[in-house]
Design a protein around this motif. Structure first.
Motif, PDB file in Angstrom:
ATOM      1  N   MET A  60      46.126  35.853  37.522  1.00 55.83           N
ATOM      2  CA  MET A  60      45.090  34.829  37.499  1.00 55.83           C
ATOM      3  C   MET A  60      43.805  35.375  38.115  1.00 55.83           C
ATOM      4  O   MET A  60      43.823  35.944  39.211  1.00 55.83           O
ATOM      5  CB  MET A  60      45.540  33.590  38.270  1.00 55.83           C
ATOM      6  N   ALA A  61      42.708  35.212  37.393  1.00 52.86           N
ATOM      7  CA  ALA A  61      41.382  35.567  37.901  1.00 52.86           C
ATOM      8  C   ALA A  61      40.557  34.290  37.985  1.00 52.86           C
ATOM      9  O   ALA A  61      40.590  33.449  37.074  1.00 52.86           O
ATOM     10  CB  ALA A  61      40.709  36.575  36.986  1.00 52.86           C
ATOM     11  N   ILE A  62      39.839  34.131  39.085  1.00 51.86           N
ATOM     12  CA  ILE A  62      38.996  32.949  39.273  1.00 51.86           C
ATOM     13  C   ILE A  62      37.553  33.412  39.323  1.00 51.86           C
ATOM     14  O   ILE A  62      37.157  34.161  40.221  1.00 51.86           O
ATOM     15  CB  ILE A  62      39.381  32.199  40.558  1.00 51.86           C
ATOM     16  N   THR A  63      36.781  32.993  38.339  1.00 45.78           N
ATOM     17  CA  THR A  63      35.393  33.440  38.230  1.00 45.78           C
ATOM     18  C   THR A  63      34.456  32.240  38.319  1.00 45.78           C
ATOM     19  O   THR A  63      34.832  31.122  37.927  1.00 45.78           O
ATOM     20  CB  THR A  63      35.153  34.183  36.911  1.00 45.78           C
ATOM     21  N   PRO A  64      33.236  32.450  38.803  1.00 42.97           N
ATOM     22  CA  PRO A  64      32.312  31.325  38.923  1.00 42.97           C
ATOM     23  C   PRO A  64      31.788  30.861  37.567  1.00 42.97           C
ATOM     24  O   PRO A  64      31.577  31.667  36.668  1.00 42.97           O
ATOM     25  CB  PRO A  64      31.190  31.882  39.786  1.00 42.97           C
ATOM     26  N   SER A  65      31.600  29.567  37.456  1.00 43.78           N
ATOM     27  CA  SER A  65      30.923  28.994  36.310  1.00 43.78           C
ATOM     28  C   SER A  65      29.559  28.506  36.792  1.00 43.78           C
ATOM     29  O   SER A  65      29.138  28.859  37.894  1.00 43.78           O
ATOM     30  CB  SER A  65      31.746  27.830  35.742  1.00 43.78           C
ATOM     31  N   GLU A 117      45.126  44.108  44.622  1.00 45.02           N
ATOM     32  CA  GLU A 117      44.770  44.246  46.029  1.00 45.02           C
ATOM     33  C   GLU A 117      43.453  44.985  46.242  1.00 45.02           C
ATOM     34  O   GLU A 117      42.731  44.725  47.210  1.00 45.02           O
ATOM     35  CB  GLU A 117      45.897  44.962  46.781  1.00 45.02           C
ATOM     36  N   GLN A 118      43.126  45.892  45.342  1.00 47.14           N
ATOM     37  CA  GLN A 118      41.916  46.697  45.529  1.00 47.14           C
ATOM     38  C   GLN A 118      40.683  46.102  44.864  1.00 47.14           C
ATOM     39  O   GLN A 118      39.573  46.598  45.063  1.00 47.14           O
ATOM     40  CB  GLN A 118      42.159  48.114  45.014  1.00 47.14           C
ATOM     41  N   SER A 119      40.883  45.045  44.088  1.00 54.29           N
ATOM     42  CA  SER A 119      39.751  44.417  43.432  1.00 54.29           C
ATOM     43  C   SER A 119      38.913  43.657  44.463  1.00 54.29           C
ATOM     44  O   SER A 119      39.439  42.854  45.238  1.00 54.29           O
ATOM     45  CB  SER A 119      40.228  43.447  42.347  1.00 54.29           C
ATOM     46  N   GLU A 120      37.620  43.903  44.480  1.00 62.22           N
ATOM     47  CA  GLU A 120      36.735  43.305  45.471  1.00 62.22           C
ATOM     48  C   GLU A 120      35.738  42.321  44.879  1.00 62.22           C
ATOM     49  O   GLU A 120      35.021  41.643  45.622  1.00 62.22           O
ATOM     50  CB  GLU A 120      35.975  44.403  46.224  1.00 62.22           C
ATOM     51  N   LYS A 121      35.680  42.204  43.561  1.00 60.93           N
ATOM     52  CA  LYS A 121      34.668  41.334  42.961  1.00 60.93           C
ATOM     53  C   LYS A 121      35.172  39.923  42.737  1.00 60.93           C
ATOM     54  O   LYS A 121      34.541  38.951  43.142  1.00 60.93           O
ATOM     55  CB  LYS A 121      34.177  41.925  41.630  1.00 60.93           C
ATOM     56  N   TRP A 122      36.327  39.794  42.056  1.00 63.05           N
ATOM     57  CA  TRP A 122      36.834  38.474  41.717  1.00 63.05           C
ATOM     58  C   TRP A 122      38.119  38.168  42.482  1.00 63.05           C
ATOM     59  O   TRP A 122      38.929  39.068  42.730  1.00 63.05           O
ATOM     60  CB  TRP A 122      37.121  38.366  40.213  1.00 63.05           C
TER      61      TRP A 122
END
Length: 274
Positions: free
Chosen positions: A264-269, A121-126
Motif C-alpha cells: 500500500m502506498a499513500i500519496t497526497p491528493s 523500509e528504504q523508501s523516503e518519499k511516500w
C-alpha cells in the motif's frame, strides 16, 4: 503527630504523568475534536473518549481500582498516552497480573522477500506498508508513522480502522468513505479464506463492535469491493497538523511473489478546504 498521607498507586502516578506530558498535537484529529491546546496535557475525559469508554471507567483504571479491564482498552490507553515500554509493562502487569500478550505475527513475514522489505523500509518519499490477506502488517517505512502512528504497535489494519474510536476521530467521513468499503473487502476475504483461523479471529474482533457489525449486515454494503480505488481520495487528519484536513490516495499493488499480500502506498491528493 502529623498523619501520613497515603501514596498514590503506581498506576495512578504513571498515567497521570503520561497525561500531563502528552503532546496532543501528536494525536491525529484531536484539535478538530477538542480544540487547540497551547501546552501539553490531556484530560481524563478526553482520554476516555478516544479510548471509547466512559470517564468513570478510565478513572477507575487511573485510580488503581481492580476491575476486568480488557486488553483492547489497555492497548488504547497505551497508544493515546504514548506510554514508554517500561510504563506499559508495569501498568499491564499490575492490572492483568502477567506480562502483555505479544501481537500475532503473520506466518508470511518470513516469506517476504528481502527485496520487497528493502523497497518499503528504504523508501523516503511516500508512506508504504505491506499487509497480508488478513490485514496484518508485515513491514512498513518511517513515513507511514507520520500518518498512522498506531502502526508501530503492530495493530491489524482492519481492527484499528473499524473498531477503534481514535480511527473515527482521525478518518473523516469514517462510515461512508472508510469503513463501508473496508467492511466490503473484509467480507470478500471471509468467503475466499474460509478456513483461515487468523482471519476469522480478525473478523470476530470487528463484529464485536456494534457499529461495524451493523455495516457488515447492511444490505447497502458496496459489492465487489476488493481493494481501495486510487481515483477516489479520502480525507483524514494528520499528527501535528491541527484541525487541517488532508486528502490522500490509497494505491494498492500486489507483489507477484506473494499474491495474497498488498503493498500500500499513500500519496497526497489535492488538499481539502478547511
Amino acid at each position: 503527630m502529623r498523619s501520613k498521607v497515603a501514596e498514590a498507586p503506581t498506576i495512578s502516578r504513571i498515567l497521570r504523568q503520561a497525561r500531563a506530558r502528552r503532546d496532543t498535537s501528536d494525536i491525529p484529529g484531536f484539535t478538530a475534536a477538542f480544540g487547540v491546546r497551547s501546552r501539553p496535557g490531556i484530560t481524563q475525559e478526553e482520554t476516555a473518549k478516544l479510548a471509547g469508554v466512559s470517564r468513570r471507567w478510565y478513572n477507575a483504571l487511573e485510580s488503581g481500582r481492580p476491575a476486568n479491564y480488557s486488553d483492547a482498552f489497555l492497548q488504547a490507553v497505551r497508544r493515546i498516552l504514548n506510554l514508554s515500554s517500561d510504563e506499559w509493562h508495569i501498568v499491564y502487569r499490575l492490572t492483568r497480573g502477567h506480562t502483555p500478550i505479544e501481537t500475532p505475527v503473520s506466518p508470511l513475514t518470513e516469506l517476504l522477500p528481502d527485496s520487497v522489505r528493502d523497497l518499503v523500509e528504504q523508501s523516503e518519499k511516500w508512506p508504504l506498508y505491506v499487509s497480508d490477506h488478513r490485514w496484518d502488517v508485515l513491514v512498513y517505512n518511517a513515513k507511514i508513522l507520520e500518518i498512522f502512528p498506531w502502526m508501530t504497535y503492530g495493530l491489524n489494519v482492519m481492527e484499528w480502522a473499524l473498531t477503534w474510536p481514535e480511527a473515527r476521530t482521525q478518518l473523516i467521513d469514517w462510515q461512508t468513505e472508510w469503513a463501508s468499503p473496508m467492511v466490503a473487502q473484509l467480507r470478500v476475504h471471509a468467503e475466499q479464506y474460509r478456513t483461515d483461523q487468523r482471519l476469522q479471529a480478525v473478523i470476530e474482533v470487528v463484529l464485536r463492535d456494534p457499529v461495524a457489525r451493523k455495516l457488515w449486515d447492511s444490505p447497502d454494503l458496496p459489492l465487489n469491493v476488493t481493494h481501495p480505488v486510487s481515483h477516489r481520495p479520502r480525507r483524514l487528519y494528520l499528527p501535528r497538523q491541527g484541525g487541517r484536513q488532508f486528502a490522500v490516495r490509497l494505491m494498492a499493488f500486489t507483489p507477484i511473489e506473494l499474491p495474497s499480500c498488498r503493498l500500500m502506498a499513500i500519496t497526497p491528493s489535492e488538499p481539502a478546504k478547511e
